[in-house]
Design an enzyme around this catalytic site. Structure first.
Site, PDB file in Angstrom:
ATOM      1  N   GLY A   1      -3.282  -5.077 -14.342  1.00  0.00           N
ATOM      2  CA  GLY A   1      -4.702  -4.876 -14.613  1.00  0.00           C
ATOM      3  C   GLY A   1      -5.091  -3.415 -14.540  1.00  0.00           C
TER       4      GLY A   1
ATOM      5  CD  GLU B   1      -3.118   0.202  -0.107  1.00  0.00           C
ATOM      6  OE1 GLU B   1      -2.770   1.373  -0.371  1.00  0.00           O
ATOM      7  OE2 GLU B   1      -4.065  -0.366  -0.669  1.00  0.00           O
TER       8      GLU B   1
ATOM      9  CB  ALA C   1      -5.309  -8.237 -19.829  1.00  0.00           C
ATOM     10  CB  ALA C   2      -8.446  -3.890 -21.176  1.00  0.00           C
TER      11      ALA C   2
ATOM     12  CG  HIS D   1     -16.883   0.256 -14.832  1.00  0.00           C
ATOM     13  ND1 HIS D   1     -16.899   0.311 -16.203  1.00  0.00           N
ATOM     14  CD2 HIS D   1     -16.201  -0.878 -14.509  1.00  0.00           C
ATOM     15  CE1 HIS D   1     -16.253  -0.733 -16.697  1.00  0.00           C
ATOM     16  NE2 HIS D   1     -15.820  -1.468 -15.687  1.00  0.00           N
ATOM     17  CG  HIS D   2     -17.133   1.139  -9.202  1.00  0.00           C
ATOM     18  ND1 HIS D   2     -16.194   2.062  -8.797  1.00  0.00           N
ATOM     19  CD2 HIS D   2     -16.439   0.142  -9.824  1.00  0.00           C
ATOM     20  CE1 HIS D   2     -14.988   1.648  -9.127  1.00  0.00           C
ATOM     21  NE2 HIS D   2     -15.102   0.483  -9.761  1.00  0.00           N
TER      22      HIS D   2
ATOM     23  CB  THR E   1     -13.264  -3.668 -20.525  1.00  0.00           C
ATOM     24  OG1 THR E   1     -12.505  -4.188 -19.424  1.00  0.00           O
ATOM     25  CG2 THR E   1     -13.997  -4.804 -21.221  1.00  0.00           C
TER      26      THR E   1
ATOM     27  CE  LYS F   1     -13.095   1.806 -15.417  1.00  0.00           C
ATOM     28  NZ  LYS F   1     -11.812   1.308 -14.885  1.00  0.00           N
TER      29      LYS F   1
END
EC number: 1.17.1.8
Length: 269
Positions: A99, A36, A123-124, A156-157, A167, A160
């Site tokens: 990611g 973190e 990768a997306a 999305h939430h 994606t 974001k």
């Protein structure tokens, strides 16, 4: 078989917590570290505290120490910290699963350069279903290549920070590639005011940010009299986390740049 030692960046984030759980669930992996940022309230806590696990791994901000005892780092954070972690992974000869989305061209170039010295899966989206959707979209776009308007809608939430999602952009890249187009030249991001008639060569993007939507993506191919909609909806982040762990196991011992299509064997078909 010796378990693969996996460290998680952003271990106290929404995705990081699920990744800790996914590593714990996999029979061939073990959690070796949890990172973190400096100043995080989670520093010193057990990495599994938020998901009811006792991992024996304390959350730390010491990247060098964590990587020294790890085979691979999984990073779903933000571009700036990911690129810093990437350079450390190259120095320590640690593979990395990326990611994170929202990289600019310079960031993407840095990832390509780093892949000359370590193994990277970038990768997306790490969902098996989404990557199968990419594969399907390539076929659909080649068939519906004339007279169809193409739009991509994603949701999305509320937390974001980048839009459109990685994606959605990857869906656009797949479709544009199948049609022989350059997405940078044909993408339209949102519409407002008097836009005039739709340019048939464009690929449109629309974005929704609301509530706790994990990830909804639809590619729409519309023409007079019919439309084809290809949709993927994720209901749990574990979908992405399990795929990332699968990628970590797959890339072990490899050098080079790969994506989830490689992990699933879809690039060979």
């Amino acid at each position: 078989m010796t378990p693969l030692k996996i460290a998680i960046a952003g271990a106290n984030g929404r995705m990081g917590r699920v990744l800790v759980e996914a590593v714990n669930n996999h029979p061939d992996t073990v959690l070796s570290g949890a990172l973190e940022h400096s100043g995080s309230e989670a520093l010193g806590l057990d990495a599994g505290y938020a998901v009811g696990l006792k991992t024996g791994i304390a959350i730390s901000d010491d990247v060098d120490a964590v990587l020294a005892q790890s085979d691979v780092l999984i990073d779903f954070t933000r571009p700036e910290p990911t690129l810093k972690h990437l350079q450390k992974c190259v120095e320590k000869q640690v593979n990395i699963i990326i990611g994170t989305t929202g990289f600019d061209d310079t960031g993407k170039a840095a990832i390509h350069t780093a892949a000359e010295k370590t193994g990277i899966v970038f990768a997306a989206n790490f969902s098996v279903g989404v990557n199968l959707t990419f594969h399907i979209l390539d076929t659909v776009a080649r068939v519906l290549n004339e007279g169809y308007d193409i739009e991509i809608i994603e949701g999305h939430h509320r937390h974001k920070v980048d839009a459109p999602s990685g994606t959605a952009l990857r869906m656009g890249e797949v479709i544009a590639g199948a049609l022989g187009r350059d997405l940078k030249q044909c993408a339209v991001y949102g519409r407002e005011g008097h836009t005039g008639p739709r340019d048939p060569s464009t690929i449109g993007f629309a974005t929704v940010r609301a509530g706790d939507i994990v990830g909804d993506h639809t590619a729409l191919f519309a023409t007079d009299g019919e439309r084809v909609e290809i949709t993927h909806k994720a209901s749990s982040r574990m979908t992405f986390a399990a795929g990332a762990v699968r990628a970590a196991v797959w890339v072990n011992g490899k050098t080079g740049l790969y994506d989830m299509q490689d992990v699933l064997g879809l690039n060979n078909r």
